[in-house]
Design an enzyme around this catalytic site. Structure first.
Site, PDB file in Angstrom:
ATOM      1  N   ASP A  18      90.818  53.500  49.356  1.00 34.61           N
ATOM      2  CA  ASP A  18      89.500  54.321  49.744  1.00 34.61           C
ATOM      3  C   ASP A  18      88.501  53.042  50.868  1.00 34.61           C
ATOM      4  O   ASP A  18      88.253  52.068  50.228  1.00 34.61           O
ATOM      5  CB  ASP A  18      88.651  54.672  48.561  1.00 34.61           C
ATOM      6  CG  ASP A  18      87.535  55.563  48.779  1.00 34.61           C
ATOM      7  OD1 ASP A  18      86.745  55.368  49.752  1.00 34.61           O
ATOM      8  OD2 ASP A  18      87.760  56.683  48.271  1.00 34.61           O
ATOM      9  N   SER A  58      84.224  60.830  51.233  1.00 33.92           N
ATOM     10  CA  SER A  58      85.299  60.910  50.319  1.00 33.92           C
ATOM     11  C   SER A  58      85.688  62.017  50.080  1.00 33.92           C
ATOM     12  O   SER A  58      86.887  62.427  50.069  1.00 33.92           O
ATOM     13  CB  SER A  58      85.150  59.844  49.164  1.00 33.92           C
ATOM     14  OG  SER A  58      85.137  58.743  49.822  1.00 33.92           O
ATOM     15  N   THR A 126      87.927  61.374  45.180  1.00 33.97           N
ATOM     16  CA  THR A 126      89.132  61.274  45.686  1.00 33.97           C
ATOM     17  C   THR A 126      90.281  61.919  44.614  1.00 33.97           C
ATOM     18  O   THR A 126      91.131  62.680  45.046  1.00 33.97           O
ATOM     19  CB  THR A 126      89.818  59.993  46.220  1.00 33.97           C
ATOM     20  OG1 THR A 126      88.358  59.242  47.064  1.00 33.97           O
ATOM     21  CG2 THR A 126      91.016  59.895  47.131  1.00 33.97           C
ATOM     22  N   HIS A 397      79.792  54.781  55.717  1.00 30.49           N
ATOM     23  CA  HIS A 397      80.931  54.914  56.229  1.00 30.49           C
ATOM     24  C   HIS A 397      81.031  54.824  57.658  1.00 30.49           C
ATOM     25  O   HIS A 397      80.149  54.887  58.333  1.00 30.49           O
ATOM     26  CB  HIS A 397      81.771  56.291  55.980  1.00 30.49           C
ATOM     27  CG  HIS A 397      81.951  56.311  54.122  1.00 30.49           C
ATOM     28  ND1 HIS A 397      82.246  57.521  53.763  1.00 30.49           N
ATOM     29  CD2 HIS A 397      81.784  55.472  53.194  1.00 30.49           C
ATOM     30  CE1 HIS A 397      82.526  57.502  52.367  1.00 30.49           C
ATOM     31  NE2 HIS A 397      81.981  56.132  52.409  1.00 30.49           N
TER      32      HIS A 397
END
Length: 516
Positions: A18, A58, A126, A397
């Site tokens: 991740d 995510s 996730t 991100h």
């Protein structure tokens, strides 16, 4: 029929690091001083954008590579409410907020054993997207319930408190003790490394922390197994199934270290993830029937080797200048925080001993002293980054394409959309995702057209659907795979999902057959 083509892979292992971008693996390789297991599997690239943003979170990312459909922010295994990014597949009329079947659920219907491994709490975005369906990734109680009733054979990670009621030290408001329910289903529960390694059970939940597990550099190896140990044990158990298996593994906390701009945490978790990849790859090489796919869901932090301080000296930036400051650190920022005393009067000693920084400025000491509990890695990560010429552009991100790694029958190559991964993995198992969605998620009023259907919300924490027809009364508790017909319990092949924004309950097709 579930098959869309002849299967090419008996087993599938998906591994997600991740938040692991190209700079993360580059830095980890330099730190290690040798090649990564990932290096021999490089096969392409992944486009990571969601249905509504060029930079994904995510939850929609995992929904894409678990179900084959891009989705919206915070959605877990749920179809998008809207699609606004060019290139993302548009929605069919009426599909908004509909639950989407996952490749893990498909593997179950094919008779394969299934597993879920993560270093986060198992209810985190996730792993949740492979094993549950809800419009908000933060509803750990609903996600945790669905995961238990998915009856996954092996589940290893953190998140114990989300399975227990408040009166027993957990967080659940519905009063359910899902650990007891797992035991009633025949699962063995393990809680430390020795118990994990010694168990011979075929159905195992390993819960090694109340919430997330520790960073690999910081963990107590007697209490918490490594990601590689969990992966190896999961493969050992699942590979006993003659029909094959599906295993999902996440190195969850590469992402968290990146959010904090802590390069030591990045190295800790990237190397731990790569060790898990090696376990999967070693098995696949011996087995010859296993597809291994590894990738990241998105970039994070905008990490670079080189920063503004190296603008004019980058061509002279030596290995020692970058790596030696990092190698002096023995713990991540989170681990350092645990070594500080209550009044933080030992900052200088702890930072020198455990983080390798012996030249703190007065401003840096003050910043550490004032850091909020639980956030020290956000403060000292940038300190070591500065000393190692590591740059960062964000605490969030990023939207670049990322590497794709693949090995075995049905190997993935080229530049692919994240949603395409699910479709290719499904094809490798001989699974038709369109068929799977119709098999697992039928609107309840469509499934039981000639029945009296009521919603029982007498206990708002434990809602259920009541179906009455021909002298039979069926109760279907939402978020479970249970169906009680005139008091007799039956297990369905999938969970009952209520789409709250849509106001529709979905049930597996098997529910209609049972009532008939």
């Amino acid at each position: 029929m579930p098959a869309e083509a002849a299967a090419t892979a008996k087993n599938v292992i998906i591994l997600v690091g991740d938040g692991m971008g190209a700079s993360h693996t580059t830095l980890a390789r330099w730190y290690k001083g040798g090649p990564l297991a990932l290096d021999e599997m490089v096969s392409g690239a992944v486009r990571t954008y969601s249905a509504e943003s060029l930079i994904t979170d995510s939850a929609p990312a995992a929904t894409a590579f678990a179900t084959g459909y891009k989705s919206n922010d915070k959605f877990i295994g749920i179809a998008a409410a809207s699609v606004t990014v060019p290139g993302a597949a548009s929605l069919n009329a009426g599909d908004q907020y509909r639950p989407l079947a996952t490749v893990l659920e498909g593997a179950k219907l094919l008779g394969k054993a299934t597993g879920l491994v993560a270093t986060s709490n198992l209810q985190h975005a996730t792993p949740a997207a492979f094993s549950s369906h809800w419009h908000s990734r933060s509803n750990y109680e609903e996600i945790g319930k669905q995961q238990v009733y998915e009856q996954i054979d092996v589940a290893f990670g953190g998140g114990k408190k989300y399975l227990l009621p408040k009166e027993q030290g957990g967080t659940r408001k519905d009063g359910l003790n899902l650990l007891d329910e797992l035991k009633n289903m025949g699962y063995t529960i393990v809680s430390n490394t020795q118990e994990l390694l010694q168990t011979k059970a075929s159905k195992v939940w390993g819960l090694f922390a109340d919430d997330a597990m520790a960073y690999d550099f910081d963990r107590d190896p007697a209490k918490e197994p490594s990601l590689a140990q969990m992966t190896r044990k999961a493969i050992e158990i699942l590979s006993q199934d003659p029909d094959g298996f599906f295993l999902f593994v996440e190195g969850s906390e590469i992402d968290w270290a990146s959010h904090a701009n802590d390069p030591v945490g990045v190295i800790s978790e990237t190397l731990a993830f790569d060790a898990a990849v090696k376990e999967a790859l070693d098995f696949a090489k011996k087995d010859g029937q296993t597809l291994v796919v590894a990738f990241t869901d998105h970039g994070n932090g905008g990490m670079s080797i080189g920063n503004k301080a190296s603008d004019n000296t980058y061509s002279k930036l030596s290995f020692e200048q970058v790596i030696e400051p990092l190698r002096k650190a023995r713990l991540t920022g989170q681990g350092v925080e645990a070594r500080l005393n209550a009044d933080r009067s030992n900052i200088v000693e702890v930072m020198a001993r455990y983080y390798g920084i012996s030249d703190l400025t007065e401003e840096e000491i003050a910043a550490i002293r004032q850091a909020k509990p639980g956030s020290l890695n956000y403060v000292i990560g940038p300190m070591i980054s500065k000393r190692a010429y590591i740059g960062w552009t964000t605490n969030g991100h990023t939207g670049e394409d990322v590497f794709l790694y693949s090995y075995g029958p049905g190997k993935l190559t080229g530049t692919v959309e994240n949603a395409e991964i699910a479709r290719k993995v499904a094809a490798a198992m001989g699974l038709d995702l369109t068929w799977l969605n119709k098999e697992l998620f039928i609107p309840v009023r469509q499934a039981f057209k000639d029945a009296a259907i009521t919603w029982d919300n007498s206990n708002p924490n434990l809602p259920k659907v009541i179906i009455e027809r021909g002298g039979k009364r069926a109760e279907l508790p939402v978020g479970t795979n249970l169906m009680r017909i005139n008091g007799q319990k039956h297990y369905l092949p999938g969970v009952i999902v209520y789409s709250e924004p849509k106001g529709v309950t979905y049930v597996p097709r098997a529910a209609t057959e049972l009532l008939n």
